[in-house]
Scaffold this motif. Structure first.
Motif, PDB file in Angstrom:
ATOM      1  N   ALA A  11       0.828  -1.206   0.000  1.00  0.00           N
ATOM      2  CA  ALA A  11       0.000   0.000   0.000  1.00  0.00           C
ATOM      3  C   ALA A  11       0.861   1.255   0.000  1.00  0.00           C
ATOM      4  O   ALA A  11       0.572   2.225  -0.702  1.00  0.00           O
ATOM      5  N   ARG A  15       1.035   4.070  -2.849  1.00  0.00           N
ATOM      6  CA  ARG A  15       0.776   5.479  -2.549  1.00  0.00           C
ATOM      7  C   ARG A  15       1.928   6.354  -3.038  1.00  0.00           C
ATOM      8  O   ARG A  15       1.712   7.423  -3.598  1.00  0.00           O
ATOM      9  N   THR A  68      -9.198   6.624  -4.335  1.00  0.00           N
ATOM     10  CA  THR A  68      -7.984   7.055  -3.623  1.00  0.00           C
ATOM     11  C   THR A  68      -8.219   7.221  -2.121  1.00  0.00           C
ATOM     12  O   THR A  68      -7.264   7.390  -1.364  1.00  0.00           O
ATOM     13  N   LEU A  69      -9.479   7.191  -1.690  1.00  0.00           N
ATOM     14  CA  LEU A  69      -9.789   7.445  -0.281  1.00  0.00           C
ATOM     15  C   LEU A  69      -9.728   6.174   0.552  1.00  0.00           C
ATOM     16  O   LEU A  69     -10.009   5.078   0.058  1.00  0.00           O
ATOM     17  N   THR A  70      -9.369   6.344   1.805  1.00  0.00           N
ATOM     18  CA  THR A  70      -9.403   5.247   2.772  1.00  0.00           C
ATOM     19  C   THR A  70     -10.065   5.766   4.044  1.00  0.00           C
ATOM     20  O   THR A  70     -10.176   6.985   4.249  1.00  0.00           O
ATOM     21  N   LEU A  71     -10.481   4.857   4.895  1.00  0.00           N
ATOM     22  CA  LEU A  71     -11.132   5.279   6.135  1.00  0.00           C
ATOM     23  C   LEU A  71     -10.251   6.180   6.998  1.00  0.00           C
ATOM     24  O   LEU A  71     -10.752   7.130   7.616  1.00  0.00           O
ATOM     25  N   ASP A  73      -8.488   8.504   6.081  1.00  0.00           N
ATOM     26  CA  ASP A  73      -8.606   9.866   5.591  1.00  0.00           C
ATOM     27  C   ASP A  73      -9.690  10.642   6.341  1.00  0.00           C
ATOM     28  O   ASP A  73      -9.657  11.870   6.406  1.00  0.00           O
ATOM     29  N   LEU A 192     -15.030   4.491  -2.866  1.00  0.00           N
ATOM     30  CA  LEU A 192     -14.581   4.182  -1.507  1.00  0.00           C
ATOM     31  C   LEU A 192     -14.924   2.741  -1.137  1.00  0.00           C
ATOM     32  O   LEU A 192     -14.100   2.024  -0.545  1.00  0.00           O
ATOM     33  N   ARG A 195     -12.618   0.393  -2.906  1.00  0.00           N
ATOM     34  CA  ARG A 195     -11.307   0.409  -2.254  1.00  0.00           C
ATOM     35  C   ARG A 195     -11.324  -0.471  -1.000  1.00  0.00           C
ATOM     36  O   ARG A 195     -10.352  -1.177  -0.714  1.00  0.00           O
ATOM     37  N   LEU A 196     -12.431  -0.436  -0.255  1.00  0.00           N
ATOM     38  CA  LEU A 196     -12.535  -1.250   0.956  1.00  0.00           C
ATOM     39  C   LEU A 196     -12.593  -2.736   0.623  1.00  0.00           C
ATOM     40  O   LEU A 196     -12.017  -3.567   1.322  1.00  0.00           O
ATOM     41  N   GLY A 199      -8.918  -3.632  -1.969  1.00  0.00           N
ATOM     42  CA  GLY A 199      -7.826  -2.689  -1.748  1.00  0.00           C
ATOM     43  C   GLY A 199      -6.557  -3.023  -2.495  1.00  0.00           C
ATOM     44  O   GLY A 199      -5.916  -2.150  -3.078  1.00  0.00           O
ATOM     45  N   ASP A 203      -4.752  -0.716  -5.271  1.00  0.00           N
ATOM     46  CA  ASP A 203      -3.384  -0.228  -5.084  1.00  0.00           C
ATOM     47  C   ASP A 203      -2.573  -0.303  -6.376  1.00  0.00           C
ATOM     48  O   ASP A 203      -1.714   0.540  -6.635  1.00  0.00           O
TER      49      ASP A 203
END
Length: 329
Positions: A11, A15, A68-71, A73, A192, A195-196, A199, A203
């Motif tokens: 990850a 990033r 691009t968002l994660t929790l 954030d 989002l 992504r969850l 993931g 990535d």
């Protein structure tokens, strides 16, 4: 027994790769937007062929943002609620009022005034996150501010546009809110969720996402400019002046607003960038759909200008950034 340096987590590597890709994308983004504007101006049939799909382009951009968002954030909302609150309130207070003030000062015709005000009522743009990164400001705070202002857009953007621009042209706030839900909220939440769920797969594609946004906004600009050629010829200079004032005052008042509320220098600089840079793709799409192509012209020009000015501001902030790497608690 020899020791080996552990390899970076997937990850983190993804990033870092995304950050490199974003830096390159934001560097050449203004040039690509200028090319898109030229295509729209000199080859209007191309833009008109693309115009019916502008909402789709924006939806793809917002889905990419969601990816691009994660929790974590959003965890800053709990850990550092005050700077997030200041940034979001400044976003929806300063920029709409500057838009109205600039429109009155320059005595803009109704369509252009509505376009300038709508840019001010839009949420923060994702370019601000990259500019904060380049400026060595608080990138995590910038991402959180952008995310929260985007999620609040279906409520605040239509209401503020109705309040401030309703005297220029009729504003259907309900229809605008529904459009924002469809083009922004659903794609962002969808990204989002993906992504969850996936993931590791996401990535792998993170480095490509800044280019998805660049391509999407370029297509929006081609579409908008192709329908605004007469307005560009007759009012291009005054719209550029309006955009420069709007953007510059956003940086300035965003900075001093946070400074007066005793925020640290990094948070203050982050607020400055976040307030001054707007989701111009959303503003252009909404203006073209709700009003006219001419009303979308300020957003198209803003898309070019705020990336140029943001890059210059990032270089200025970066010079003294090392003195402000940790804000006082």
């Amino acid at each position: 027994m020899s020791t080996q340096t552990p390899s970076p987590a997937p990850a983190s590597t993804a990033r870092a790769s995304e950050d490199r890709s974003a830096r390159i994308a934001v560097t050449i983004f203004p040039a690509l937007i200028l090319v898109a504007a030229a295509i729209g101006f000199f080859a209007p049939p191309v833009g008109q062929a693309l115009a019916p799909f502008t909402s789709i382009y924006l939806g793809v951009i917002m889905f990419a943002m969601g990816l691009t968002l994660t929790l974590p954030d959003f965890a800053l909302v709990v850990r550092r609620p005050l700077p997030v609150l200041i940034g979001v309130v400044a976003q929806y207070a300063i920029m709409p009022l500057i838009g109205l003030g600039v429109s009155l000062l320059l005595q803009l015709p109704p369509e252009l005034a509505v376009g300038v005000i709508l840019v001010g009522c839009a949420p923060g743009g994702t370019s601000s996150n990259v500019i904060c990164y380049l400026a060595k400001a608080d990138t995590a705070l910038s991402v959180t501010m952008t995310s929260i202002s985007t999620l609040l857009a279906p409520l605040f953007t239509p209401l503020l546009t109705l309040w401030l621009a309703g005297s220029y042209l009729p504003v259907d706030a309900g229809s605008m809110a529904l459009s924002i839900v469809q083009m922004v909220l659903i794609p962002v939440i969808g990204g989002l969720v993906v992504r969850l769920i996936a993931g590791r797969l996401v990535d792998r594609v993170l480095p490509a996402l800044p280019w998805v946004s660049v391509a999407g906004i370029s297509l929006v600009v081609v579409s908008v400019v192709s329908g605004s050629t007469e307005a560009i010829v007759s009012a291009g200079a005054i719209v550029l002046l309006a955009v420069v004032l709007h953007n510059g005052l956003g940086y300035l008042l965003g900075y001093w607003g946070a400074r007066l509320l005793r925020q640290g220098e990094r948070a203050t600089r982050t607020t400055s960038v976040e307030v001054g840079m707007q989701n111009s793709g959303l503003a252009a799409t909404l203006a073209a759909a709700s009003f006219s192509p001419a009303a979308a012209l300020p957003a198209a020009i803003f898309s070019i200008w705020h990336n140029l000015s943001g890059a210059v501001l990032a270089m200025y902030y970066r010079r003294s950034a090392d003195r402000h790497q940790v804000d006082p608690a």
